[in-house]
Motif scaffolding. Structure first.
Motif, short mmCIF file in Angstrom:
data_model
loop_
_atom_site.label_atom_id
_atom_site.label_comp_id
_atom_site.label_asym_id
_atom_site.label_seq_id
_atom_site.Cartn_x
_atom_site.Cartn_y
_atom_site.Cartn_z
N VAL A 56 13.25 2.55 9.66
CA VAL A 56 11.93 2.71 9.58
C VAL A 56 11.73 3.70 8.26
CG1 VAL A 56 9.91 3.92 10.52
CG2 VAL A 56 11.52 2.59 11.90
N GLN A 57 10.73 3.76 7.38
CA GLN A 57 10.55 4.53 6.25
C GLN A 57 9.53 5.66 7.06
OE1 GLN A 57 11.56 4.06 2.85
NE2 GLN A 57 11.19 6.10 2.49
N GLY A 84 7.63 13.99 10.19
CA GLY A 84 6.97 13.21 9.22
C GLY A 84 5.61 13.03 9.42
N LYS A 85 5.05 12.59 8.29
CA LYS A 85 3.39 12.36 8.27
C LYS A 85 3.12 10.67 8.89
CE LYS A 85 1.71 15.84 5.50
NZ LYS A 85 2.00 17.05 6.15
N LYS A 86 3.67 9.80 8.10
CA LYS A 86 3.72 8.47 8.28
C LYS A 86 4.88 7.60 8.32
CE LYS A 86 1.35 4.69 6.05
NZ LYS A 86 0.59 4.02 4.67
N ALA A 87 4.90 6.49 9.09
CA ALA A 87 6.01 5.70 9.30
C ALA A 87 5.92 4.32 9.07
CB ALA A 87 6.77 5.90 10.63
N THR A 88 6.54 3.44 8.33
CA THR A 88 6.20 1.91 8.24
C THR A 88 7.64 1.39 8.43
OG1 THR A 88 6.63 2.22 5.86
CG2 THR A 88 4.22 2.34 6.79
N LEU A 89 7.65 0.26 8.78
CA LEU A 89 8.85 -0.56 8.89
C LEU A 89 9.51 -0.63 7.25
CD1 LEU A 89 8.31 -3.37 11.25
CD2 LEU A 89 9.81 -1.20 11.74
N ALA A 90 10.75 -0.46 7.05
CA ALA A 90 11.48 -0.72 5.85
C ALA A 90 11.33 -2.00 5.37
CB ALA A 90 12.69 0.09 5.73
N ALA A 91 11.40 -2.10 4.18
CA ALA A 91 11.48 -3.57 3.65
C ALA A 91 12.82 -4.34 3.95
CB ALA A 91 11.24 -3.61 1.90
N PRO A 92 12.81 -5.61 4.58
CA PRO A 92 14.15 -6.07 4.79
C PRO A 92 15.31 -5.82 3.84
CG PRO A 92 12.45 -7.63 5.04
CD PRO A 92 11.71 -6.40 4.39
N GLU A 93 15.08 -5.95 2.57
CA GLU A 93 15.90 -5.74 1.63
C GLU A 93 16.72 -4.35 1.56
OE1 GLU A 93 12.67 -6.77 0.62
OE2 GLU A 93 13.16 -9.04 1.09
N LEU A 94 15.82 -3.67 1.66
CA LEU A 94 16.12 -2.20 1.53
C LEU A 94 17.14 -1.98 2.97
CD1 LEU A 94 16.26 0.72 0.72
CD2 LEU A 94 14.13 1.07 1.67
N ALA A 95 16.47 -2.63 4.24
CA ALA A 95 17.38 -1.97 5.35
C ALA A 95 18.67 -2.80 5.16
CB ALA A 95 16.45 -2.55 6.27
N GLY A 100 24.24 -2.24 5.57
CA GLY A 100 25.21 -3.23 5.20
C GLY A 100 24.98 -4.80 6.21
N TYR A 101 24.32 -4.50 6.89
CA TYR A 101 24.02 -5.46 7.87
C TYR A 101 22.83 -6.48 7.54
CZ TYR A 101 26.92 -2.80 11.06
OH TYR A 101 27.97 -1.96 11.74
N VAL A 102 22.74 -7.69 7.84
CA VAL A 102 21.61 -8.47 7.68
C VAL A 102 20.72 -8.21 8.73
CG1 VAL A 102 22.96 -10.19 6.47
CG2 VAL A 102 22.80 -10.60 8.90
N VAL A 103 19.35 -8.59 8.45
CA VAL A 103 18.37 -8.36 9.58
C VAL A 103 18.53 -9.40 10.57
CG1 VAL A 103 15.96 -8.90 9.87
CG2 VAL A 103 16.62 -7.58 7.66
N GLN A 111 26.95 1.79 10.17
CA GLN A 111 26.19 1.28 8.91
C GLN A 111 26.76 2.02 7.56
OE1 GLN A 111 22.22 2.75 9.78
NE2 GLN A 111 22.03 1.18 11.53
N ARG A 112 26.65 1.45 6.48
CA ARG A 112 27.05 1.66 5.16
C ARG A 112 26.54 3.06 4.77
NH1 ARG A 112 25.34 -2.46 1.48
NH2 ARG A 112 27.20 -3.69 2.16
N THR A 113 25.34 3.55 4.96
CA THR A 113 24.87 4.65 4.80
C THR A 113 24.58 5.45 6.17
OG1 THR A 113 23.71 3.80 2.90
CG2 THR A 113 22.81 6.04 3.46
N VAL A 114 24.66 6.55 6.25
CA VAL A 114 24.55 7.23 7.57
C VAL A 114 23.03 7.64 7.68
CG1 VAL A 114 25.07 9.36 9.12
CG2 VAL A 114 26.94 8.21 7.78
N LEU A 115 22.17 7.19 8.65
CA LEU A 115 20.83 7.51 8.53
C LEU A 115 20.65 8.23 9.93
CD1 LEU A 115 19.43 4.20 7.58
CD2 LEU A 115 19.62 5.92 6.00
N ARG A 116 19.55 9.13 10.11
CA ARG A 116 19.09 9.65 11.12
C ARG A 116 18.83 8.58 12.20
NH1 ARG A 116 14.50 14.03 12.08
NH2 ARG A 116 14.50 14.08 9.80
N THR A 117 19.39 8.79 13.40
CA THR A 117 19.10 7.67 14.47
C THR A 117 18.25 8.22 15.60
OG1 THR A 117 21.22 6.60 13.66
CG2 THR A 117 20.23 5.81 15.95
#
Length: 161
Positions: A56-57, A84-95, A100-103, A111-117
């Motif tokens: 999610v962005q 945050g103020k607004k959330a949207t699903l991230a674009a599949p290509e960005l995700a 590092g995984y496929v949708v 994950q390739r990049t450590v993201l807040r979970t």
């Protein structure tokens, strides 16, 4: 890991950390569009115990949301929960690029990049939950506390029916 389970960044991370998990391989159908429901049906599980991983962005930050297949991610709630103020699903290509995984096979682990979970609070009502193992047709059964530990995640009420 067992000999019959695939090696993915998720299983490598779990093995390195010494975290117990049970691999579950099932036949993925190319026609499937709801990967979580497919996993639940193929493994004979209740959808409430199988969790999907969504990227999610939230404003300018990518966040990983882990919610039950039986529910939906509440975008307003996750935005508020992470400040945050607004959330949207991230674009599949960005995700795919960032994890590092496929949708359909995005695991919250390794994950390739450590993201807040953020894991939906309903996970804590089960001794184990099922999340993607890093490939379509492969889920990992793991204790919610172990998932939170390996991802340095937090639990919040982010799902809705």
């Amino acid at each position: 890991m067992t000999a019959s389970s695939p090696s993915t960044p998720a299983t490598v991370a779990l093995d390195r950390a010494g975290i117990p998990y049970t691999p579950h391989v099932y036949e993925h159908r190319d026609t499937a569009t709801n990967f979580g429901e497919e996993a639940a049906a193929a493994l004979g599980l209740r959808e409430a115990q199988v969790f999907k991983t969504l990227v999610v962005q939230v404003d300018d930050e990518l966040v990983v949301a882990v919610v039950p297949v039986a529910g939906r991610l509440d975008l307003k709630r996750i935005a508020a929960m992470v400040g945050g103020k607004k959330a949207t699903l991230a674009a599949p290509e960005l995700a795919e690029r960032r994890t590092g995984y496929v949708v359909g096979g995005i695991s919250p682990i390794g994950q390739r990049t450590v993201l807040r979970t953020v894991v939906d609070e309903s996970a804590s009502s089960y001794p184990t939950i099922f999340v993607s193992g890093g490939r379509r047709g492969f889920d990992i059964e793991i204790a919610p506390a172990d998932l939170l530990g390996i991802t340095t995640g937090s639990t919040m009420p982010i799902a809705r029916d």
